[in-house]
Design an enzyme around this catalytic site. Sequence first.
Site, PDB file in Angstrom:
ATOM      1  N   GLU A  40      -5.919  -4.763  10.434  1.00 23.05           N
ATOM      2  CA  GLU A  40      -5.167  -3.760  10.378  1.00 23.05           C
ATOM      3  C   GLU A  40      -5.135  -3.844  11.798  1.00 23.05           C
ATOM      4  O   GLU A  40      -5.766  -2.634  11.723  1.00 23.05           O
ATOM      5  CB  GLU A  40      -4.589  -3.472   9.452  1.00 23.05           C
ATOM      6  CG  GLU A  40      -4.479  -3.684   7.926  1.00 23.05           C
ATOM      7  CD  GLU A  40      -4.286  -2.803   7.288  1.00 23.05           C
ATOM      8  OE1 GLU A  40      -2.762  -2.743   6.832  1.00 23.05           O
ATOM      9  OE2 GLU A  40      -4.285  -1.817   6.680  1.00 23.05           O
ATOM     10  N   GLY A  88       2.409   1.797  10.134  1.00 22.40           N
ATOM     11  CA  GLY A  88       2.966   2.256  10.811  1.00 22.40           C
ATOM     12  C   GLY A  88       3.578   2.981  12.025  1.00 22.40           C
ATOM     13  O   GLY A  88       4.346   3.874  12.226  1.00 22.40           O
ATOM     14  N   SER A 131       2.853  -2.922  10.339  1.00 18.66           N
ATOM     15  CA  SER A 131       4.374  -2.904  10.290  1.00 18.66           C
ATOM     16  C   SER A 131       5.267  -3.717   9.772  1.00 18.66           C
ATOM     17  O   SER A 131       6.217  -4.377  10.333  1.00 18.66           O
ATOM     18  CB  SER A 131       4.593  -2.583  11.894  1.00 18.66           C
ATOM     19  OG  SER A 131       4.235  -0.838  12.115  1.00 18.66           O
ATOM     20  N   ASN A 158       0.754  -1.092   0.103  1.00 15.98           N
ATOM     21  CA  ASN A 158       0.304   0.178   0.295  1.00 15.98           C
ATOM     22  C   ASN A 158       0.763   1.476   0.232  1.00 15.98           C
ATOM     23  O   ASN A 158       1.476   1.468   1.269  1.00 15.98           O
ATOM     24  CB  ASN A 158      -0.959  -0.868   1.027  1.00 15.98           C
ATOM     25  CG  ASN A 158      -1.391   1.366   1.010  1.00 15.98           C
ATOM     26  OD1 ASN A 158      -1.818   1.223   0.795  1.00 15.98           O
ATOM     27  ND2 ASN A 158      -2.151   1.689   2.568  1.00 15.98           N
ATOM     28  N   GLU A 197      -7.208   4.865   7.299  1.00 14.02           N
ATOM     29  CA  GLU A 197      -6.482   6.082   7.804  1.00 14.02           C
ATOM     30  C   GLU A 197      -8.298   6.789   6.561  1.00 14.02           C
ATOM     31  O   GLU A 197      -8.492   8.201   6.783  1.00 14.02           O
ATOM     32  CB  GLU A 197      -5.870   6.398   6.433  1.00 14.02           C
ATOM     33  CG  GLU A 197      -4.472   6.544   7.823  1.00 14.02           C
ATOM     34  CD  GLU A 197      -2.844   5.479   6.712  1.00 14.02           C
ATOM     35  OE1 GLU A 197      -3.038   5.653   4.913  1.00 14.02           O
ATOM     36  OE2 GLU A 197      -2.391   5.050   7.670  1.00 14.02           O
ATOM     37  N   LYS A 228       0.318   4.435  -0.093  1.00 14.10           N
ATOM     38  CA  LYS A 228      -0.774   5.362   0.311  1.00 14.10           C
ATOM     39  C   LYS A 228      -0.218   6.356  -0.480  1.00 14.10           C
ATOM     40  O   LYS A 228      -0.599   6.572  -1.788  1.00 14.10           O
ATOM     41  CB  LYS A 228       0.111   5.584   1.746  1.00 14.10           C
ATOM     42  CG  LYS A 228      -0.304   4.244   2.706  1.00 14.10           C
ATOM     43  CD  LYS A 228      -0.225   4.684   3.749  1.00 14.10           C
ATOM     44  CE  LYS A 228       0.692   3.714   4.922  1.00 14.10           C
ATOM     45  NZ  LYS A 228      -0.034   4.135   6.050  1.00 14.10           N
ATOM     46  N   HIS A 264      -9.534   1.146   4.469  1.00 16.68           N
ATOM     47  CA  HIS A 264      -8.197   1.791   4.855  1.00 16.68           C
ATOM     48  C   HIS A 264      -8.779   2.279   6.478  1.00 16.68           C
ATOM     49  O   HIS A 264      -9.252   2.943   6.471  1.00 16.68           O
ATOM     50  CB  HIS A 264      -7.219   1.660   4.657  1.00 16.68           C
ATOM     51  CG  HIS A 264      -6.286   1.895   5.076  1.00 16.68           C
ATOM     52  ND1 HIS A 264      -5.318   3.107   5.986  1.00 16.68           N
ATOM     53  CD2 HIS A 264      -4.846   1.376   4.871  1.00 16.68           C
ATOM     54  CE1 HIS A 264      -4.048   2.543   6.669  1.00 16.68           C
ATOM     55  NE2 HIS A 264      -3.482   1.611   5.794  1.00 16.68           N
TER      56      HIS A 264
HETATM   57  C1  PEP Z   1      -0.376  -0.249   5.249  1.00 21.00           C
HETATM   58  O1  PEP Z   1      -0.632   1.358   5.351  1.00 21.00           O
HETATM   59  O2  PEP Z   1      -1.624  -0.507   5.216  1.00 21.00           O
HETATM   60  C2  PEP Z   1      -0.217  -0.764   6.117  1.00 21.00           C
HETATM   61  C3  PEP Z   1      -0.195  -1.575   7.622  1.00 21.00           C
HETATM   62  O3  PEP Z   1       1.269   0.252   6.500  1.00 21.00           O
HETATM   63  P1  PEP Z   1       2.848   0.033   7.615  1.00 21.00           P
HETATM   64  O4  PEP Z   1       3.203  -1.300   7.208  1.00 21.00           O
HETATM   65  O5  PEP Z   1       3.520   0.954   7.270  1.00 21.00           O
HETATM   66  O6  PEP Z   1       2.409  -0.273   8.721  1.00 21.00           O
END
Ligand code: PEP
Length: 240
Positions: free
Chosen positions: A165, A171, A203, A9, A98, A11, A96
């Site tokens: 998630e 992040g 992460s 992803n 975010e 972003k 997501h």
């Molecule tokens: C994500 O953007 O869905 C995500 C899991 O980011 P990261 O791997 O940076 O934690």
Amino acid sequence: MRKKIIIGNWKMNKTPSEVKKFFDEFKNKKIEFRSNMIYGIAAPSCDLYYAVNERPNDNFVISSQDISKHLSGAYTGEISALMLKEMGVNYAIVGHSERRTYHKETDSDINAKAKTALENGIVPIICVGETLQEYESGISKQVVEKQVKECVKDLDLSKIVIAYEPVWAIGTGKTATNDYAQEMCKFIRSLTSNETLIQYGGSVTPESIDELLNQPDVDGALVGGASLKVDSFISLIEKK
Ligand code: PEP
């Protein structure tokens, strides 16, 4: 046997010229891929056309990071399933954390988006996960159960992907333990089906992905930060 699905992803990162650079570099590498795997990246809307055209081959999946629940009309700023499909985009992340946080998306919005995606031949990657506060209060399963049940309502469970998630792991560098990821993905499976692909996200790194993928109910990963650089992305998808 269920496939593994690893999606980066990106972003709001990479301009069209940086997308081209990523794929030029990717095409120069000799990669031995994991077997039985779907892999690709979710690019910003303005990059999707470039990503589809620059990707090394049709097996490299290009996903959007969102999709409208509407097919056309007065919805400024949105992108429809018809547009995505015609560009060659076959997956769409929906819900997501975010977008849930900054755009106040609800489970019912996410369900509508996933439904429109599926009806138009696009696989929705439906994101669910509890916040740190919910995790610390010991209500993760209650929260995730509600999200999953509402988000997958009336969907063909064999045609969707769910990304578990935990918001506290996105992040932050704070990844869930393999046991916890397995427990939550197994729980989500009990609410969905044996055919549903269930990813873990939060992460994930080239160092942590193998053990995660060894968990019986973790069918893959949604990866943010570690998918942005070519070498790191390749370490996620190549056979070790
Ligand atoms: C994500 O953007 O869905 C995500 C899991 O980011 P990261 O791997 O940076 O934690």
